[in-house]
Design an enzyme around this catalytic site. Structure first.
Site: not given
Lengths: 163, 575, 622
Positions: B279, B282, B299, B319, B358, B361, B366, B503
């Site tokens: 990141e 990036e 994230c 990102s 999560k 996720e 993908e 988190c």
């Protein structure tokens, strides 16, 4: 069965365009959701998901909120009503004069309960609160036609007019 | 702010004039019972449990929403009041499915505690609660037969997170909390943050458990089962075992995981260090090209889905780097598998997360660059605690152990990923050193720490001004993103975390309500635990993690390489 | 936009045309045919009558001799459709479209009275030529309803003719806001929507709060089943409400009003829309009213079928576009109401009184009625009573006077059992309290309440347990669901009542009902919940023995509860004709011809068909 249309025919693009207009007209109005739902129901006859989603997006609220409002008010309906919507007034004046028996007879003859629509989409029954014609109690209303001083015996004859 | 004199149960107190009777009563050492009340979030007087008598007012009044005023006289404990509260509670109980023994909230249920406190006797009224379980969501299970209609979940989902996945629908006895058109949460615009679960007083909203799947994997001899734990987990896991807050329990957690039978115990923080490398690179590229700025972190899976629903026009700004969890999973099934000569199809990666999103996720198709899902099962902090208890491990007595080497090595920068502002701070630590090409000593960025809803700073990196912003809680994120979308702000880098506080306050963390009611600053304590660990670690910058360097040298070539892109980056879709 | 002078000129010229309607002699030969256009008469085809009249007048070229005016409600709905022909004030009842020909020929052309269409006074049995000759009108005092049945509600000129918008002119030009509030306070008028809170005090609270924006709301969400007072005012005299709202706006410092009206009242909504448009056109709404810098606008918001929206905070939440759920108070709406701004909410009938109070003075108003309940009250009288309809009476009149003198007593020679006032929040008043004066406090004392004005009469055939159950069923389906006492508590009460009416009542049920009722009254969030147990408590109070008969003897004294009724054949009266057996849908009746038949109670479904068919009245219901 011909009466019951699938939602794709009813939600034709012309009506949806009109809905966009309605939403646009109300965008700056405070508390616009209920007025918009009223107009949308007028337009479509009921408030299907696609319509509510458009309203939610247009007015910037969540679909769950629109659904919450639409299901709170008894005037809004998520299901299409029958061609003839039969309202039986269950206000106090009508009740003490036996409106419940009129409703019972109606349910028996049509084979559906209040809140339901016949399979052919022709009739739906709605038990409503005072329609304000207490002088004529008990009262039954079919679309805009008011039938006063009802007795259970009269129901069959009246229904025959619509068959 | 003015003061008013009021009398509560005969005690005269001076209270600030913006308080409610409930808040003022605390000053008089009176704890009025509550159910629907949620500080600052839900003060609607709906549940009628906090009823008190206000002199001169008709009927009993809800203390949670009754404002104090000069000369107010309040009684909180007459027989009449207690009878009324108990009667209401009995009515609530009559409509609540009482299968307490098999309920995941058994012994940790606010309704149970109230019934105990008020001395509710046998069931007085027969109930009509019907089973209505929605378990199609990856993350959250709804059981409306347990719902008490306190509406805390709605307040959090609608007002705090501005997601609006659920709301009250219908009315009277038919009223219920539901996604639109009675769909499953899984089919709705729910972003799985689990904040509703965190505030539900009963078992109507619970985390979807993966405990059994993980036990099955552990007990499957053929599988090489590795576990990775997110930074926020160590900041809160100890709470479930009565350990003092404010200190991470990393060592005990590792010891427990090893005893449970995991083949390898790794640290998601290692993944976080890779995330910073990717990141950060990036960011440097975008800063140079000026394209797709601001860069927005990705994230937090709740935030990502929220953006996919609500800000599709900002998707190019997100990102493309995977989250630490998924990056790490992809590396485990590629580099780690190869290096240790394990068939990747036999590797089962369990991620312990503070986060219910999560789980969603983990199911994203993908995220399987190796041909295998990056992650096989996600369990939350709460589930891990349950599993430890199931195993009979006396957690509080365990000696500290270390993550498995060398794959468990991680930096302090990665540890603070668990709190709002942490990702930004970690990224800046690395980006600054890379761009300025020298070692920086001042690495604690106070500007991005703390409780403010939106934190911002202007930094000077290698002679360039860089404007950054940090936001947590999706309601705050929405406000900020509207400004970004409308071009009203010119940040270059924004960190977003879905849960208010980051988190550490995730939907999979141990319950905070009771602690917060007792006046504990849960968020502050957990944050402290992470910052303390950061200070203690030998490496505090991601790019200094020797193991990260090694993997790039041996396998990934360099940050942002084609291989790194294939394994460690992803894409998003409008929903 | 009209000047004060122009308005006065309209008043003067139109008054000449309409003054016969208030008994003032006029030189005009032209007759005015007033046809009731209220909901009741509209339902029984009054629009068709108007249409036929207009057509007939056109075809017969009677334009110079008669005109047709569609008005609001005359009140005597039981005898609708109603027609009055001025100047003679001939009062025709139960008119049908087919009668129009005869009316035009006889009355309009020849000057005769069509006697067969006159009403007969129930007591004196004589034909009433004018409405004043009917007992129904004798004890009435039409104040809020002053213009109903007198003017064409769709024509602002007719409202102006009877001093319309004079009160607004007076407050704007001659009074300070605090003088207005003082006048309203001194008049003693209390809210006509139910609880009876002094209107002037409500206004004073809101006036005293500093704010950049305040609102005036009109509660026209008349949800009480069996009540239609507000609807009649809106249908018959919408401008009086608009004028009063503007006066209230001036008094509290607000420039925006909302009328929250039931969507189920299409005629009222339409007339309100017309009235607002006309008022704007004349400049009595809008900006710079009467040349002052006072501005006032009114918007209509439609209710969508939720009784709870009659509660003030729920109504405001609904205008805000949300679920119409009440919220806790304080803060009271006068401090923090609609959109968080100071707001007053007044009921339609309350507002309709305001212009008269301003014009005629507080003392005049407070001289009507009783000391603590001044003025008049409109009731929608319905149920088992001869003269069903809308009546307006001075406060303090007795229930007996309403039921017998005005209402004409109970039909079919049945006995009066109870009158229910206050709808789902009120209670049943038994015969022993027939002489109770009707005012806020007396009604409260006997366990009922004024409510919005529904007054339903019940006779010996009505079961009081069943009535209590009816009201609870109403509350359950209208409860918003926010607080458990109302959401769940009323349902539990209903379950008990349901058991009792089905013959499954148990010893202790009455006590359980009472205990639950008390807790709900104390604990519920809003007025709807707090008063929901009233119908049960009042029927237990006055008809406890009827509850006990259901519970202990499994018997419904009124014969209304189906499960507790038994049909029996009186052997002495039965001639053995077999008519009952042949008509019984379930073959529950058997016997030998010419000897008494028997009903098998196991098979009987209690449809009552046998009783209807028996030529000898040998079948009895017990």
């Amino acid at each position: 069965m011909a009466e019951k249309k699938c939602c794709c025919c009813e939600l034709n693009s012309e009506k949806l365009k009109r809905l966009d207009q309605i939403i646009e007209e109300h965008k700056t109005m405070e508390g616009a959701l209920i007025p918009v739902l009223h107009e949308a129901q007028e337009l479509f006859g009921y408030l299907p998901e696609q319509v509510q989603q458009k309203i939610a997006t247009g007015l910037g609220c969540s679909l769950a909120e629109v659904f919450g409002v639409a299901t709170f008010y008894s005037r809004f309906t998520l299901e299409p009503k029958g061609k003839y919507n039969i309202q039986v007034c269950l206000g106090t004046a009508c009740y003490v004069k036996g409106a419940d028996k009129v409703l019972e007879k109606l349910e028996q003859l049509l084979g559906i309960k209040a809140g339901q629509t016949t399979e052919d989409g022709k009739f739906s029954i709605q038990d409503t609160r005072c329609v304000g014609a207490c002088g004529l109690a008990p009262v039954m209303v079919i679309n805009d036609e008011v039938y006063g001083k009802m007795t259970p015996d009269m129901v069959e004859g009246i229904l025959a007019k619509y068959n | 702010m003015g003061k008013v004199n009021i009398t509560i149960d005969g005690v005269n107190i001076e209270a600030e004039d913006n308080l409610t009777v409930l808040e003022a009563a605390k000053q008089a050492n009176i704890d009025i019972p509550t159910l629907c009340y949620l500080k600052k979030i839900n003060k609607i007087g709906a549940c009628r449990i906090c009823l008190v008598e206000v002199k001169g007012a008709r009927g009993l009044q809800a203390a949670c929403s009754y404002p104090v005023s000069e000369g107010l006289v309040v009684r909180t404990n007459t027989k009449e009041i207690m009878d009324a509260r108990r009667s209401t509670l009995e009515l609530i109980l009559s409509n609540h499915k009482k299968n307490c023994l098999s309920c995941s909230r058994n012994t940790d249920c606010e309704l149970q505690a109230l019934a105990d406190r008020m001395g509710v006797g046998d069931v007085v009224y027969e109930g009509t609660a019907e089973d209505e379980i929605d378990d199609l969501s990856t993350s959250i299970v709804r059981d409306n037969s347990k719902c008490v209609l306190c509406r805390r979940c709605v307040a959090v989902c609608k007002n705090v997170q501005t997601v609006g996945a659920i709301d009250v629908a219908y009315r009277g006895m038919n009223s219920k909390i539901t996604p639109a058109f009675n769909k499953s949460l899984g089919e709705s615009n729910c972003i799985n943050c689990g904040q509703c679960v965190a505030v539900c007083p009963v078992g109507a909203l619970t985390i979807k458990y993966n405990i059994d799947r993980v036990w099955d994997a552990i007990n499957n001899e053929e599988m090489h089962v590795v576990v990775q734990t997110a930074p926020a987990v160590r900041a809160a896991l100890g709470e479930e075992f009565g350990l003092p807050m404010g200190e991470a329990v990393t060592g005990k957690m590792v010891a427990a995981l090893r005893r449970m039978g995991f083949d390898k115990v790794f640290d998601t923080n290692t993944g976080a260090d890779f995330t910073i490398m990717e990141e950060g690179t990036e960011f440097i590229e975008r800063l140079k090209s000026g394209k797709n700025l601001p860069l927005i972190t990705s994230c937090s899976p709740g935030w990502v889905k929220f953006a996919e629903h609500n800000f599709p026009e900002l998707i190019p700004n997100l990102s493309s780097a995977k989250s630490p969890m998924s990056m790490y999973g992809a590396l485990l099934k590629s580099y780690y598998a190869k290096k240790n000569n394990i068939d990747p199809s036999k590797i089962f990666v369990v991620a312990v997360m503070p986060c219910t999103a999560k789980k969603f996720e983990c199911e994203r198709p993908e995220l399987s660059a190796t041909g295998y899902p990056d992650i096989d099962a996600v369990i939350t902090t709460v589930e891990l605690a349950k599993m430890i208890k199931q195993s009979g491990i006396m957690f509080e007595n365990l000696e500290d152990e270390m993550f498995d080497e060398p794959f468990g090595e991680a930096s302090g920068a990665a540890t603070i990923f668990g709190t709002s502002g942490g990702v930004m701070e970690a990224a800046i630590r690395t980006v600054t050193e890379v761009l300025e090409n020298k070692s920086i000593d001042k690495i604690e960025y106070e500007e991005v720490r703390g409780n403010e809803t939106i934190k911002e700073a202007e930094l000077s990196i290698a002679g360039q001004k860089v404007k950054i912003a940090v936001v947590s809680g999706l309601g705050n994120a929405r406000k900020l993103m509207e400004l970004v979308r409308d071009g009203k702000v010119d940040y270059q880098f924004i960190e977003v975390m879905a849960c208010p506080g980051g988190c550490i306050m995730g939907g999979g963390q141990p319950r905070k309500i009771v602690k917060e009611k007792a006046g504990i600053d849960v968020r502050g304590e957990r944050r402290k635990a992470l910052y303390n660990e950061d200070k203690r670690l030998p490496h505090r910058k991601s790019h200094q993690n020797p193991y990260v360097k090694q993997v790039y040298e041996e396998y990934l070539e360099k940050p942002g390489s084609e291989k790194a892109h294939h394994l460690l980056h992803t894409h998003y879709t409008e929903r | 936009m009209k000047t004060i002078k122009e308005l006065d000129e309209i008043r003067k010229s139109v008054y000449e045309k309409v003054k016969t309607r208030v008994g003032v002699e006029s030189k005009t030969e032209k007759k005015s045919i007033l046809v009731c256009g209220g909901t009741g008469c509209t339902s029984s085809k009054s629009p068709k009558i108007v249409e036929e009249l207009e057509k007939g007048i056109r075809e017969r070229h009677l334009e110079d001799k008669a005109e047709v005016i569609k008005t609001g409600c005359f009140g005597l709905c039981a005898k609708g459709p109603i027609m009055i022909i001025y100047p003679r004030e001939t009062f025709y009842t139960m008119v049908k479209p087919e009668d129009v020909e005869e009316i035009l020929t006889e009355d309009i052309e020849k000057g005769n009275v069509v006697e067969r269409l006159l009403a007969k006074d129930i007591e004196t049995e004589t034909l009433a030529h004018t409405l004043h000759e009917l007992g129904f009108y004798k004890k009435q005092h039409r104040l809020a309803l002053r213009n109903c049945g007198r003017i064409n509600p769709e024509n602002i000129d007719e409202y102006l003719a009877f001093d319309g918008y004079k009160a607004l002119e007076k407050v704007l030009l001659e009074m300070t806001p605090s003088e207005v509030i003082d006048t309203v306070l001194k008049s003693g008028i209390r809210g006509r929507g139910g609880a009876g809170f002094p209107t002037g005090r409500k206004w004073a609270f809101a006036a005293n709060v500093e704010a950049d924006q305040k609102y005036v709301c009109c509660n026209a969400d008349e949800g009480d089943p069996g009540a239609f007072m507000d609807r009649s005012v809106l249908e018959g005299d919408p401008h009086s409400v608009l004028e009063a709202m503007a006066i209230a706006g001036y008094a509290i410092g607000s420039n925006q009003g909302y009328i929250y009206v039931r969507a189920e009242y299409p005629i009222a909504v339409n007339r309100l829309k017309i009235a607002i448009a006309q008022a704007k056109e004349y400049g009595v709404l809008g900006s710079n009213i009467f040349g002052t810098d006072f501005e006032f606008n009114i918007d209509i918001r439609l209710g969508a079928g939720a009784f709870v929206c009659g509660e003030e905070t729920a109504l405001m939440t609904s205008i805000e576009g949300k679920r119409g759920e009440p919220r806790t108070r304080p803060p009271f709406p006068a401090v923090k109401g609609l959109f968080g701004k100071p707001t007053i909410l007044n009921n339609v009938e309350t507002l309709a009184n305001i212009p008269e109070i301003i014009l005629k003075g507080a003392e005049w108003f407070s001289s009507i009625g009783t000391e603590k309940s001044t003025g008049t009250k409109v009731f929608a009288v319905g149920g088992k009573i001869n003269n069903t309809g809308l009546v307006e009476v001075p406060m303090g009149i007795t229930l007996r006077e309403i039921v017998y003198d005005i209402g004409g007593g109970i039909p079919n020679g049945k006995a009066f059992k109870a009158a229910q006032t206050g709808g789902p929040s009120g209670g049943c008043i038994p015969a022993s309290h027939l002489d109770t004066p009707i005012d806020y406090d007396s009604l409260m004392q006997i366990g009922s309440m004024m409510g919005s004005g529904g007054l339903i009469v019940m006779d010996e055939d009505n079961c009081m347990v069943d009535i209590a159950k009816f009201f609870l069923e109403f509350t359950i389906s209208e409860s918003c669901g926010k607080c458990p006492p109302c959401r769940i508590g009323t349902k539990k009460m209903y379950d008990i009542l349901d058991r009792i009416t089905k013959g499954l009542g148990e010893e202790g049920d009455i006590e359980k009902l009472e205990e639950l009722a008390q807790n709900i009254k104390k604990s519920a969030l809003c007025g709807l919940g707090q008063t929901a147990p009233n119908p049960v408590l009042s029927t237990i109070k006055y008809f406890r023995e009827e509850y006990e008969a259901h519970i202990k003897e499994k018997r419904c004294p009124a014969g209304a509860c189906k499960n507790l009724v038994q049909y029996k054949i009186n052997e002495e009266k039965c001639k053995g004709c077999s008519m009952c057996a042949r008509n019984c849908p379930v073959s529950a009746i058997s016997g030998e011809v010419k000897s008494p038949f028997k009903i098998d109670p196991q098979k009987c479904i209690k449809c009552g068909l046998c009783m209807q068919k028996c030529p000898f009245k040998a079948i009895e219901k017990k």
